[in-house]
Design a protein around this motif. Structure first.
Motif, short mmCIF file in Angstrom:
data_model
loop_
_atom_site.label_atom_id
_atom_site.label_comp_id
_atom_site.label_asym_id
_atom_site.label_seq_id
_atom_site.Cartn_x
_atom_site.Cartn_y
_atom_site.Cartn_z
N ALA A 25 44.46 38.57 44.26
CA ALA A 25 44.99 39.72 44.97
C ALA A 25 43.98 40.31 45.95
CB ALA A 25 45.41 40.80 43.98
N PHE A 26 42.70 39.96 45.84
CA PHE A 26 41.67 40.54 46.69
C PHE A 26 41.57 39.75 47.99
CE2 PHE A 26 37.21 40.90 48.06
CZ PHE A 26 37.15 42.26 48.21
N HIS A 27 41.64 40.46 49.11
CA HIS A 27 41.53 39.82 50.42
C HIS A 27 40.09 39.91 50.88
CE1 HIS A 27 45.84 39.54 50.60
NE2 HIS A 27 45.92 40.81 50.26
N TYR A 28 39.45 38.77 51.03
CA TYR A 28 38.04 38.77 51.39
C TYR A 28 37.80 39.19 52.83
CZ TYR A 28 37.15 36.56 46.97
OH TYR A 28 37.06 36.30 45.65
N SER A 29 38.80 39.15 53.67
CA SER A 29 38.61 39.52 55.07
C SER A 29 38.62 41.03 55.26
CB SER A 29 39.70 38.89 55.93
OG SER A 29 40.96 39.37 55.55
N GLN A 70 43.72 37.44 33.60
CA GLN A 70 43.73 38.73 34.28
C GLN A 70 42.71 38.73 35.42
OE1 GLN A 70 42.31 42.06 31.95
NE2 GLN A 70 43.80 43.43 32.91
N HIS A 71 41.56 38.16 35.18
CA HIS A 71 40.52 38.09 36.21
C HIS A 71 40.98 37.21 37.37
CE1 HIS A 71 36.54 36.74 37.84
NE2 HIS A 71 36.39 38.04 37.83
N ASP A 72 41.63 36.10 37.09
CA ASP A 72 42.14 35.23 38.14
C ASP A 72 43.18 35.94 39.00
OD1 ASP A 72 40.49 33.19 37.30
OD2 ASP A 72 42.05 32.16 36.15
#
Length: 61
Positions: free
Chosen positions: A34-38, A27-29
């Motif tokens: 899904a998180f966009h660092y930009s 779930q953490h992966d």
């Protein structure tokens, strides 16, 4: 006989814990993927800077 049952219960609890940790890591992966660092996350406290040019009331360049 009681020793065998105790050992079996301990092994079962360890296996259940390993399975739970595996599910949480998966779930953490997915969240990391899904998180966009930009992009700044919503609610990060960043505000846009006001423009240095005054607004044009007549909408002309």
């Amino acid at each position: 006989m009681e020793t065998v049952i105790t050992v079996a219960v301990i092994i079962l609890m360890i296996a259940m814990g390993m399975f739970l940790i595996h599910l949480l890591n998966a779930q953490h992966d997915e969240r990391i993927a899904a998180f966009h660092y930009s992009e700044a996350p919503r609610g990060s406290g960043r505000r846009s800077r006001p423009s240095r040019q005054p607004p044009n009331p007549l909408n002309r360049p």
